[in-house]
Design a protein around this motif. Structure first.
Motif, short mmCIF file in Angstrom:
data_model
loop_
_atom_site.label_atom_id
_atom_site.label_comp_id
_atom_site.label_asym_id
_atom_site.label_seq_id
_atom_site.Cartn_x
_atom_site.Cartn_y
_atom_site.Cartn_z
N TRP A 49 -30.58 28.79 -13.78
CA TRP A 49 -31.45 29.82 -13.18
C TRP A 49 -32.22 28.98 -12.41
CZ3 TRP A 49 -31.80 30.23 -18.60
CH2 TRP A 49 -30.68 31.11 -19.19
N PRO A 50 -32.36 29.19 -11.07
CA PRO A 50 -33.03 28.20 -10.11
C PRO A 50 -34.55 28.22 -10.61
CG PRO A 50 -31.61 29.61 -8.78
CD PRO A 50 -31.48 30.10 -10.11
N GLY A 51 -34.96 26.82 -10.65
CA GLY A 51 -36.60 26.66 -10.98
C GLY A 51 -36.60 26.63 -12.46
N LYS A 52 -35.89 26.96 -13.22
CA LYS A 52 -35.94 26.94 -14.67
C LYS A 52 -35.02 25.86 -15.42
CE LYS A 52 -37.76 31.17 -14.71
NZ LYS A 52 -38.97 31.72 -15.32
N PRO A 53 -35.57 25.62 -16.79
CA PRO A 53 -34.89 24.47 -17.13
C PRO A 53 -33.52 24.75 -17.59
CG PRO A 53 -37.05 24.94 -18.34
CD PRO A 53 -36.77 26.11 -17.22
N PRO A 54 -32.53 23.67 -17.82
CA PRO A 54 -31.24 24.24 -18.05
C PRO A 54 -30.86 24.83 -19.44
CG PRO A 54 -31.74 21.57 -18.42
CD PRO A 54 -32.88 22.22 -17.73
N SER A 55 -29.87 25.19 -19.63
CA SER A 55 -29.64 26.06 -20.99
C SER A 55 -28.01 25.73 -21.29
CB SER A 55 -29.91 27.41 -20.81
OG SER A 55 -29.51 28.05 -21.93
N ALA A 56 -27.90 25.94 -22.73
CA ALA A 56 -26.75 26.01 -23.21
C ALA A 56 -26.40 27.25 -23.92
CB ALA A 56 -26.10 24.65 -24.02
N ILE A 57 -26.93 28.33 -23.52
CA ILE A 57 -26.75 29.66 -24.04
C ILE A 57 -25.53 30.25 -23.98
CG2 ILE A 57 -27.95 31.04 -22.37
CD1 ILE A 57 -29.36 32.70 -24.54
N GLN A 58 -25.07 30.20 -22.82
CA GLN A 58 -23.69 30.47 -22.30
C GLN A 58 -22.71 29.92 -23.43
OE1 GLN A 58 -22.40 33.04 -20.30
NE2 GLN A 58 -20.39 32.28 -21.27
N LYS A 59 -22.16 30.63 -24.21
CA LYS A 59 -21.18 30.49 -25.25
C LYS A 59 -19.74 30.76 -24.86
CE LYS A 59 -24.30 28.16 -27.66
NZ LYS A 59 -24.67 26.79 -27.43
N ASP A 60 -18.65 30.07 -24.82
CA ASP A 60 -17.25 30.51 -24.68
C ASP A 60 -16.48 30.55 -25.89
OD1 ASP A 60 -17.96 31.12 -21.72
OD2 ASP A 60 -18.01 28.89 -21.71
N PRO A 61 -15.39 31.22 -25.93
CA PRO A 61 -14.53 31.12 -27.06
C PRO A 61 -14.00 29.90 -27.17
CG PRO A 61 -13.94 33.22 -25.82
CD PRO A 61 -14.97 32.07 -24.81
N ALA A 62 -13.94 29.43 -28.49
CA ALA A 62 -13.30 28.13 -28.82
C ALA A 62 -11.86 28.50 -29.80
CB ALA A 62 -14.27 27.16 -29.68
N THR A 63 -11.01 27.62 -29.12
CA THR A 63 -9.60 27.94 -29.99
C THR A 63 -9.40 26.86 -30.87
OG1 THR A 63 -8.53 27.17 -28.20
CG2 THR A 63 -8.80 29.41 -27.97
N GLY A 64 -8.51 27.22 -31.78
CA GLY A 64 -8.15 26.46 -32.69
C GLY A 64 -9.24 25.89 -33.62
N THR A 65 -9.13 24.85 -34.56
CA THR A 65 -9.85 24.30 -35.51
C THR A 65 -11.14 23.46 -34.85
OG1 THR A 65 -7.89 24.40 -37.07
CG2 THR A 65 -10.21 23.17 -37.67
N GLN A 66 -12.22 23.82 -35.05
CA GLN A 66 -13.43 23.15 -34.60
C GLN A 66 -14.16 22.34 -35.61
OE1 GLN A 66 -14.30 23.33 -31.30
NE2 GLN A 66 -12.24 24.21 -31.08
N GLY A 67 -14.51 21.20 -35.46
CA GLY A 67 -15.06 20.25 -36.20
C GLY A 67 -16.81 20.56 -36.40
N ILE A 68 -17.16 20.56 -37.44
CA ILE A 68 -18.63 20.94 -37.90
C ILE A 68 -19.31 19.63 -38.53
CG2 ILE A 68 -20.19 22.34 -39.23
CD1 ILE A 68 -17.77 24.40 -39.35
N GLY A 69 -20.25 19.04 -37.77
CA GLY A 69 -20.97 17.94 -38.14
C GLY A 69 -22.29 18.46 -38.76
N ALA A 70 -23.10 17.46 -38.87
CA ALA A 70 -24.46 17.94 -39.27
C ALA A 70 -25.46 18.73 -38.46
CB ALA A 70 -25.00 16.41 -39.59
#
Length: 234
Positions: free
Chosen positions: A21-42
């Motif tokens: 969003w212009p003039g706003k801080p960045p964000s990672a709220i947009q989440k997209d489907p992850a396929t396959g096995t995903q690693g989980i760390g701390a």
């Protein structure tokens, strides 16, 4: 006795930091489907990211889980379009059958091969309103109690769509996610109960501190920056 409570991972989502969003801080709220096995760390899924680690992510907010069970209500209320699929609220995990009413703070669950623990509910912020196109969504999350919850990672591992998520231990059976989250967001709690939550080791450190203040009679909190965004509502 620990209840027999289990579900399947219906959706798993990760995101990258972006200027949304212009003039706003960045964000990672947009989440997209992850396929396959995903690693989980701390700090959660290895492929996931958070833009502002002061308020998102970290050990106590490593993974956000949201019940797909709530989507029908949001659609019926006209707040999200019919047919909206999971990750509309920026969640990492989507399931059916696990909700804020059936889970408790401190619950330990097996998530794929990882072990996670519920640390707190979600405190919605202004980014949720912009992401959903509904300015009032952060307030409505608080009002309805349909907030989802966060996990800390006790044992690292992997997970993927279709894997099981199963309750294995319940150290705090008297405190559902809904009860604690609504108490945190509304400040409607007795001093005695606030003191109990302030001393609950399973609860996220930030929330323990907030409840300690409530127990001492300090219930005023400026939430304008969180709910309205930088430079608004102050």
């Amino acid at each position: 006795m620990t209840p027999d409570l289990s579900s399947k991972i219906e959706g798993l989502f990760v995101g990258k930091v972006a200027d949304r969003w212009p003039g706003k801080p960045p964000s990672a709220i947009q989440k997209d489907p992850a396929t396959g096995t995903q690693g989980i760390g701390a700090h959660g899924f290895v492929q996931d990211a958070q833009a502002d680690l002061e308020v998102h992510g970290g050990a106590d907010k490593a993974i956000h889980h949201y019940a797909f069970d709530h989507y029908a209500a949001w659609q019926a209320e006209g707040l999200i379009p019919d047919g909206t699929r999971p990750a509309a609220f920026g969640e990492n995990i989507s399931t059916i059958g696990l909700t804020e009413d059936t889970l408790c703070i401190g619950d330990i669950l097996k998530l794929g091969t990882a072990t996670v623990q519920i640390s707190q509910g979600r405190q919605p912020c202004w980014k949720l309103g912009l992401h959903t196109g509904q300015d009032k969504m952060p307030y409505l999350f608080q009002k309805t109690g349909r907030t989802g919850w966060y996990y800390r990672v006790l044992d690292e591992g992997t997970a993927g769509v279709g894997d099981s998520i199963t309750l294995v231990e319940r150290p705090q059976p008297n405190w559902t996610v809904r009860q604690v989250t609504q108490a945190r967001l509304t400040k409607r709690i007795t001093p005695n109960d606030a003191a109990l939550l302030a001393d609950m080791p399973e609860l996220a450190a930030g929330w323990r501190l907030a409840f300690a203040k409530m127990a001492a009679g300090h219930v005023k909190e400026d939430t304008s920056k969180r709910l309205s965004g930088p430079g608004l509502g102050n």
